[in-house]
Design a protein around this motif. Structure first.
Motif, mmCIF file in Angstrom:
data_model
loop_
_atom_site.group_PDB
_atom_site.id
_atom_site.type_symbol
_atom_site.label_atom_id
_atom_site.label_comp_id
_atom_site.label_asym_id
_atom_site.label_seq_id
_atom_site.Cartn_x
_atom_site.Cartn_y
_atom_site.Cartn_z
ATOM 1 N N ASN A 11 0.782 -1.238 0.000
ATOM 2 C CA ASN A 11 0.000 0.000 0.000
ATOM 3 C C ASN A 11 0.808 1.280 0.000
ATOM 4 O OD1 ASN A 11 -2.635 -1.065 -0.128
ATOM 5 N ND2 ASN A 11 -2.403 -1.705 2.011
ATOM 6 N N SER A 12 2.087 1.196 -0.367
ATOM 7 C CA SER A 12 2.885 2.426 -0.422
ATOM 8 C C SER A 12 2.692 3.154 -1.760
ATOM 9 C CB SER A 12 4.365 2.098 -0.203
ATOM 10 O OG SER A 12 4.810 1.155 -1.168
ATOM 11 N N GLY A 13 2.015 2.506 -2.707
ATOM 12 C CA GLY A 13 1.762 3.127 -4.009
ATOM 13 C C GLY A 13 2.597 2.538 -5.135
ATOM 14 N N LYS A 14 3.128 1.342 -4.923
ATOM 15 C CA LYS A 14 3.989 0.721 -5.935
ATOM 16 C C LYS A 14 3.274 0.487 -7.254
ATOM 17 C CE LYS A 14 5.575 -2.820 -3.814
ATOM 18 N NZ LYS A 14 5.381 -3.614 -5.020
ATOM 19 N N THR A 15 2.068 -0.068 -7.168
ATOM 20 C CA THR A 15 1.344 -0.378 -8.406
ATOM 21 C C THR A 15 0.995 0.899 -9.166
ATOM 22 O OG1 THR A 15 0.496 -2.437 -7.494
ATOM 23 C CG2 THR A 15 -0.728 -1.504 -9.340
ATOM 24 N N THR A 16 0.575 1.919 -8.428
ATOM 25 C CA THR A 16 0.233 3.195 -9.066
ATOM 26 C C THR A 16 1.446 3.750 -9.802
ATOM 27 O OG1 THR A 16 -1.245 3.582 -7.192
ATOM 28 C CG2 THR A 16 -0.819 5.460 -8.641
ATOM 29 N N ASN A 113 6.547 8.950 -1.385
ATOM 30 C CA ASN A 113 5.249 9.047 -2.072
ATOM 31 C C ASN A 113 4.172 9.631 -1.138
ATOM 32 O OD1 ASN A 113 3.439 8.678 -4.199
ATOM 33 N ND2 ASN A 113 2.859 6.624 -3.502
ATOM 34 N N ASP A 116 1.195 14.559 -1.301
ATOM 35 C CA ASP A 116 -0.059 15.341 -1.320
ATOM 36 C C ASP A 116 -0.834 15.207 -0.010
ATOM 37 O OD1 ASP A 116 -0.274 12.595 -2.670
ATOM 38 O OD2 ASP A 116 -2.380 12.997 -2.221
ATOM 39 N N SER A 142 3.998 12.360 -5.794
ATOM 40 C CA SER A 142 2.666 11.804 -5.597
ATOM 41 C C SER A 142 2.380 10.957 -6.824
ATOM 42 C CB SER A 142 1.620 12.903 -5.439
ATOM 43 O OG SER A 142 0.344 12.300 -5.481
ATOM 44 N N ALA A 143 2.364 9.639 -6.638
ATOM 45 C CA ALA A 143 2.099 8.745 -7.769
ATOM 46 C C ALA A 143 0.673 8.952 -8.257
ATOM 47 C CB ALA A 143 2.330 7.288 -7.360
ATOM 48 N N LEU A 144 -0.239 9.185 -7.306
ATOM 49 C CA LEU A 144 -1.654 9.361 -7.647
ATOM 50 C C LEU A 144 -1.884 10.666 -8.404
ATOM 51 C CD1 LEU A 144 -4.489 8.039 -7.189
ATOM 52 C CD2 LEU A 144 -4.734 9.628 -5.272
HETATM 53 P P1 GDP Z 1 0.792 -0.918 -3.559
HETATM 54 O O1 GDP Z 1 0.107 -1.846 -2.605
HETATM 55 O O2 GDP Z 1 2.110 -0.477 -3.030
HETATM 56 O O3 GDP Z 1 0.881 -1.454 -4.936
HETATM 57 O O4 GDP Z 1 -0.070 0.439 -3.577
HETATM 58 P P2 GDP Z 1 -1.153 0.949 -4.633
HETATM 59 O O5 GDP Z 1 -0.503 1.534 -5.834
HETATM 60 O O6 GDP Z 1 -2.158 -0.111 -4.866
HETATM 61 O O7 GDP Z 1 -1.760 2.155 -3.794
HETATM 62 C C1 GDP Z 1 -2.422 1.950 -2.567
HETATM 63 C C2 GDP Z 1 -3.457 3.049 -2.375
HETATM 64 O O8 GDP Z 1 -2.795 4.304 -2.220
HETATM 65 C C3 GDP Z 1 -4.384 3.209 -3.586
HETATM 66 O O9 GDP Z 1 -5.666 3.536 -3.109
HETATM 67 C C4 GDP Z 1 -3.760 4.374 -4.341
HETATM 68 O O10 GDP Z 1 -4.703 5.093 -5.116
HETATM 69 C C5 GDP Z 1 -3.235 5.233 -3.208
HETATM 70 N N1 GDP Z 1 -2.094 6.075 -3.618
HETATM 71 C C6 GDP Z 1 -1.008 5.711 -4.323
HETATM 72 N N2 GDP Z 1 -0.182 6.764 -4.494
HETATM 73 C C7 GDP Z 1 -0.752 7.808 -3.876
HETATM 74 C C8 GDP Z 1 -0.379 9.205 -3.693
HETATM 75 O O11 GDP Z 1 0.650 9.685 -4.151
HETATM 76 N N3 GDP Z 1 -1.246 9.971 -2.975
HETATM 77 C C9 GDP Z 1 -2.397 9.482 -2.441
HETATM 78 N N4 GDP Z 1 -3.160 10.331 -1.761
HETATM 79 N N5 GDP Z 1 -2.777 8.202 -2.598
HETATM 80 C C10 GDP Z 1 -1.973 7.376 -3.299
#
Ligand code: GDP
Ligand code: K
Ligand code: MG
Length: 269
Positions: A11-16, A113, A116, A142-144
């Motif tokens: 949930n750190s934003g890797k996939t995004t 990450n 924001d 911010s990946a998002l």
């Molecule tokens: P992973 O488990 O590391 O692959 O993480 P995900 O890419 O699935 O992201 C986990 C959650 O965090 C999702 O709901 C994303 O939309 C959110 N997210 C990812 N990057 C950011 C960011 O830069 N800012 C915010 N606010 N949310 C983010």
């Protein structure tokens, strides 16, 4: 073809981030022998780079399938650079993995990450200071919201060209001297850039590393003596000495680089 690995907590934003970096050029499969998803893809902006998404992990211990896969990849496949995705809203916990990724000796970039979200938390992170303390580049993203992603790309490509190894953050002096003594025992047996990784793993009595190095009985005995001495000094077991050393260092780094603005609110009561 150069390889860049993405590592980070779940949930750190890797996939995004991975999706943005690779666009639609991805392939998805499983890591050999386990049902852990393996995703890789070419960097959209420069197809000479392959991005390898590693499973989300908190640690590089050999306990879960995700940890085993990530650790094996980092130590055996030696990617040209590693991007560590750190959730800025949970920086203390995420930096625990960062220190371990540094220990592998691979060139590292920290992608801080979710910057924001910091405003809402009323926190500010001094990126320059954090980068200085860790000794690795830190890029706030911010990946998002797609913020600073080209800067991150530049930093990770630059890191694949790194020629020198970086200096590791230093733990407690007494622990460092034990690690130095263990390093001396394995100098020449493992490569210089991996000395710290193996010294720490031997100190933790990591079973996988013990098997892998297959040291002579004499060396193993010397190393065990060093560990036992440290355990007496610290009055603690070797693996928890390391855990505590990492958390101590992280709390110092966070104190020096993260400003909690709510601390400055004057209470009128
Ligand atoms: P992973 O488990 O590391 O692959 O993480 P995900 O890419 O699935 O992201 C986990 C959650 O965090 C999702 O709901 C994303 O939309 C959110 N997210 C990812 N990057 C950011 C960011 O830069 N800012 C915010 N606010 N949310 C983010
Ligand atoms: K997720
Ligand atoms: Mg994911």
């Amino acid at each position: 073809m150069k390889m860049i690995a993405l590592a980070g907590n779940p949930n750190s934003g890797k996939t995004t981030l991975f999706n943005w970096l690779t666009g639609s050029n991805q392939s998805v499969g499983n890591w050999p022998g386990v049902t852990v998803e393996k995703k890789q893809g070419l960097l959209r902006s420069n197809k000479q780079f392959m991005i390898q998404d590693l499973p989300g992990i908190y640690s590089l211990s050999p306990y879960t399938a995700e940890e085993v896969v990530s650790r094996k990849y980092l130590v055996e496949q030696t990617p040209d650079a590693v991007v560590d995705i750190v959730d800025a809203t949970n920086i203390e916990r995420n930096l625990y993995l960062t220190l371990q990724l540094m220990e592998t000796g691979r060139p590292l970039v920290v992608a801080l990450n979710m910057i924001d979200m910091l405003k809402k938390q009323q926190r500010k992170v001094n990126l320059k200071k954090l980068s200085y303390l860790l000794g690795v580049p830190v890029v706030g993203i911010s990946a998002l919201k797609r913020k600073n992603l080209p800067q991150l790309e530049q930093a990770m490509i630059a890191e694949t060209q790194r020629k020198t190894t970086y200096s590791f953050p230093k733990y407690d002096d007494r622990l460092e001297s034990a690690l130095t003594m263990i390093s001396q025992q394995i100098t020449g047996i493992v490569s210089t850039e991996r000395l710290r990784w193996y010294a720490i793993k031997l100190f933790e009595r990591d079973e996988q590393v013990n098997q892998e190095l297959n040291l002579t009985a004499e060396k193993s005995k010397e190393i065990e003596k060093i560990i036992i001495t440290a355990e007496k000094v610290f009055q603690d077991t070797s693996d928890s000495i390391i855990v505590n050393a990492r958390y101590d260092l992280i709390s110092q780094f966070v104190k020096m680089s993260v400003v909690d603005e709510t601390d400055f609110v004057v209470s009128m009561s």
